[in-house]
Design a protein around this motif. Structure first.
Motif, PDB file in Angstrom:
ATOM      1  N   LEU A   1       0.819  -1.206   0.000  1.00  0.00           N
ATOM      2  CA  LEU A   1       0.000   0.000   0.000  1.00  0.00           C
ATOM      3  C   LEU A   1       0.858   1.263   0.000  1.00  0.00           C
ATOM      4  CD1 LEU A   1      -2.760   1.360   0.158  1.00  0.00           C
ATOM      5  CD2 LEU A   1      -2.602   1.199   2.642  1.00  0.00           C
ATOM      6  N   ARG A   2       1.927   1.276   0.772  1.00  0.00           N
ATOM      7  CA  ARG A   2       2.740   2.485   0.846  1.00  0.00           C
ATOM      8  C   ARG A   2       3.351   2.836  -0.515  1.00  0.00           C
ATOM      9  NH1 ARG A   2       7.936   0.966   0.846  1.00  0.00           N
ATOM     10  NH2 ARG A   2       8.415  -1.128   1.525  1.00  0.00           N
ATOM     11  N   LEU A   3       3.712   1.828  -1.320  1.00  0.00           N
ATOM     12  CA  LEU A   3       4.256   2.110  -2.648  1.00  0.00           C
ATOM     13  C   LEU A   3       3.171   2.612  -3.605  1.00  0.00           C
ATOM     14  CD1 LEU A   3       6.748  -0.854  -3.168  1.00  0.00           C
ATOM     15  CD2 LEU A   3       7.238   1.514  -2.530  1.00  0.00           C
ATOM     16  N   ARG A   4       1.965   2.057  -3.479  1.00  0.00           N
ATOM     17  CA  ARG A   4       0.860   2.521  -4.317  1.00  0.00           C
ATOM     18  C   ARG A   4       0.497   3.956  -3.967  1.00  0.00           C
ATOM     19  NH1 ARG A   4      -3.786  -1.384  -3.564  1.00  0.00           N
ATOM     20  NH2 ARG A   4      -2.825  -1.576  -1.560  1.00  0.00           N
ATOM     21  N   VAL A   5       0.471   4.273  -2.671  1.00  0.00           N
ATOM     22  CA  VAL A   5       0.145   5.635  -2.232  1.00  0.00           C
ATOM     23  C   VAL A   5       1.234   6.604  -2.691  1.00  0.00           C
ATOM     24  CG1 VAL A   5      -0.102   7.104  -0.193  1.00  0.00           C
ATOM     25  CG2 VAL A   5      -1.286   4.915  -0.302  1.00  0.00           C
ATOM     26  N   LEU A   6       2.492   6.201  -2.575  1.00  0.00           N
ATOM     27  CA  LEU A   6       3.599   7.048  -3.017  1.00  0.00           C
ATOM     28  C   LEU A   6       3.496   7.317  -4.516  1.00  0.00           C
ATOM     29  CD1 LEU A   6       6.265   8.466  -2.314  1.00  0.00           C
ATOM     30  CD2 LEU A   6       7.422   6.303  -2.803  1.00  0.00           C
ATOM     31  N   ARG A   7       3.187   6.289  -5.285  1.00  0.00           N
ATOM     32  CA  ARG A   7       3.043   6.448  -6.735  1.00  0.00           C
ATOM     33  C   ARG A   7       1.905   7.414  -7.063  1.00  0.00           C
ATOM     34  NH1 ARG A   7       3.935   3.827 -11.634  1.00  0.00           N
ATOM     35  NH2 ARG A   7       2.137   3.842 -13.009  1.00  0.00           N
ATOM     36  N   MET A   8       0.762   7.226  -6.417  1.00  0.00           N
ATOM     37  CA  MET A   8      -0.376   8.109  -6.686  1.00  0.00           C
ATOM     38  C   MET A   8      -0.080   9.537  -6.233  1.00  0.00           C
ATOM     39  SD  MET A   8      -2.585   6.467  -8.376  1.00  0.00           S
ATOM     40  CE  MET A   8      -3.935   7.598  -8.334  1.00  0.00           C
ATOM     41  N   ALA A   9       0.614   9.684  -5.100  1.00  0.00           N
ATOM     42  CA  ALA A   9       0.951  11.021  -4.597  1.00  0.00           C
ATOM     43  C   ALA A   9       1.898  11.743  -5.555  1.00  0.00           C
ATOM     44  CB  ALA A   9       1.579  10.922  -3.210  1.00  0.00           C
ATOM     45  N   ALA A  10       2.685  11.004  -6.309  1.00  0.00           N
ATOM     46  CA  ALA A  10       3.573  11.621  -7.290  1.00  0.00           C
ATOM     47  C   ALA A  10       2.866  11.857  -8.616  1.00  0.00           C
ATOM     48  CB  ALA A  10       4.802  10.741  -7.508  1.00  0.00           C
ATOM     49  N   LEU A  11       1.981  10.954  -9.004  1.00  0.00           N
ATOM     50  CA  LEU A  11       1.333  11.071 -10.306  1.00  0.00           C
ATOM     51  C   LEU A  11       0.159  12.056 -10.327  1.00  0.00           C
ATOM     52  CD1 LEU A  11       1.524   7.441 -11.664  1.00  0.00           C
ATOM     53  CD2 LEU A  11       2.763   9.453 -12.455  1.00  0.00           C
TER      54      LEU A  11
ATOM     55  N   PRO B   1      -0.045  15.165  -8.849  1.00  0.00           N
ATOM     56  CA  PRO B   1       0.421  16.497  -9.260  1.00  0.00           C
ATOM     57  C   PRO B   1       0.949  16.503 -10.697  1.00  0.00           C
ATOM     58  CG  PRO B   1       1.545  15.790  -7.249  1.00  0.00           C
ATOM     59  CD  PRO B   1       0.669  14.676  -7.690  1.00  0.00           C
ATOM     60  N   PHE B   2       1.525  15.383 -11.147  1.00  0.00           N
ATOM     61  CA  PHE B   2       2.017  15.302 -12.521  1.00  0.00           C
ATOM     62  C   PHE B   2       0.862  15.449 -13.507  1.00  0.00           C
ATOM     63  CE2 PHE B   2       3.085  12.979 -16.379  1.00  0.00           C
ATOM     64  CZ  PHE B   2       4.295  13.568 -16.719  1.00  0.00           C
TER      65      PHE B   2
ATOM     66  N   LEU C   1       5.445  23.685 -13.869  1.00  0.00           N
ATOM     67  CA  LEU C   1       6.545  22.761 -14.166  1.00  0.00           C
ATOM     68  C   LEU C   1       7.061  22.096 -12.894  1.00  0.00           C
ATOM     69  CD1 LEU C   1       8.424  24.878 -16.842  1.00  0.00           C
ATOM     70  CD2 LEU C   1       6.903  22.918 -17.212  1.00  0.00           C
ATOM     71  N   LEU C   2       7.064  22.820 -11.794  1.00  0.00           N
ATOM     72  CA  LEU C   2       7.505  22.266 -10.518  1.00  0.00           C
ATOM     73  C   LEU C   2       6.578  21.133 -10.052  1.00  0.00           C
ATOM     74  CD1 LEU C   2       9.779  22.799  -8.473  1.00  0.00           C
ATOM     75  CD2 LEU C   2       8.213  24.288  -7.248  1.00  0.00           C
TER      76      LEU C   2
ATOM     77  N   PRO D   1       7.716  15.490  -9.203  1.00  0.00           N
ATOM     78  CA  PRO D   1       7.610  14.217  -8.476  1.00  0.00           C
ATOM     79  C   PRO D   1       7.149  13.049  -9.347  1.00  0.00           C
ATOM     80  CG  PRO D   1       6.434  15.964  -7.302  1.00  0.00           C
ATOM     81  CD  PRO D   1       6.848  16.518  -8.609  1.00  0.00           C
ATOM     82  N   GLY D   2       6.355  13.314 -10.365  1.00  0.00           N
ATOM     83  CA  GLY D   2       5.819  12.235 -11.181  1.00  0.00           C
ATOM     84  C   GLY D   2       6.644  11.876 -12.395  1.00  0.00           C
ATOM     85  N   LEU D   3       7.676  12.660 -12.712  1.00  0.00           N
ATOM     86  CA  LEU D   3       8.474  12.390 -13.907  1.00  0.00           C
ATOM     87  C   LEU D   3       9.093  10.991 -13.921  1.00  0.00           C
ATOM     88  CD1 LEU D   3      10.215  15.770 -14.795  1.00  0.00           C
ATOM     89  CD2 LEU D   3       8.539  14.502 -16.130  1.00  0.00           C
TER      90      LEU D   3
END
Length: 191
Positions: free
Chosen positions: A71-81, A83-84, A166-167, A171-173
């Motif tokens: 779950l923590r990896l899925r949440v981290l991915r969503m938290a980055a994507l 804003p992207f 751009l900033l 995180p999602g790049l």
């Protein structure tokens, strides 16, 4: 051999879904081997791949990926994507409006909030929305934006400079780049 073609399709859909979700190659190979074994056992018992994975193959793949990815990896991915994705929409708006400082109004915030909320909810549940569903979500967002205009008005709350947009993408790049590479690898493997 219609059963063999269906089995290959199920495996391709699952591979694509799992690679899209950022599951590492070793885990994808292991999951595909396990699924292939289940499908072969089902075929030898006279059952179809649909009996193993159900009618919703992307949903099956998404649920298995959620079970495999912490779950923590899925949440981290969503938290980055999140804003992207928002930054991509804002960047398109910067380009369409040809401005370095985008005026942000309540209806625009409502539109983006609908897109993000529905996108995240469906992405976590199913995996991929597809073009038509995204189009439907966009139309719902436009309706909510119109309602917000009617209720609140459309006065500028603040101006968002291009550098801030751009900033938001930063995180999602890495995730976006990984997704593009995974899709290209799937396309190359399919050829």
């Amino acid at each position: 051999m219609p059963g063999e073609a269906e089995r290959a399709r199920v495996l391709a859909v699952c591979r694509s879904n799992w690679e899209y979700r950022g599951i590492d190659d070793a885990s994808v190979r292991e999951m595909l081997a396990e699924l292939s074994e289940h499908l072969e056992e089902a075929a030898s018992a006279g059952r179809s791949p649909k009996d193993v994975v159900g009618a919703d193959v992307p949903g099956f793949a998404a649920s298995w990926a959620r079970a495999r990815t912490p779950l923590r990896l899925r949440v981290l991915r969503m938290a980055a994507l999140i804003p992207f994705a928002l930054a991509v929409l804002l960047l398109l708006t910067h380009l369409i409006d040809r401005t370095l400082a985008l005026p942000v109004e309540a209806p625009r915030i409502a539109f983006y909030a609908v897109i993000i909320a529905v996108g995240v909810a469906l992405e976590l549940r199913r995996g991929s929305l597809g073009f038509l569903r995204w189009l439907l979500v966009g139309l719902i967002g436009i309706g909510i934006a119109q309602l917000t205009t009617w209720l609140v008005g459309d006065g500028t709350l603040f101006r968002l400079p291009l550098w801030a947009t751009l900033l938001l993408m930063l995180p999602g790049l890495p995730y976006a780049y990984g997704d593009i590479r995974a899709r290209k690898a799937v396309a190359a493997a399919a050829e």
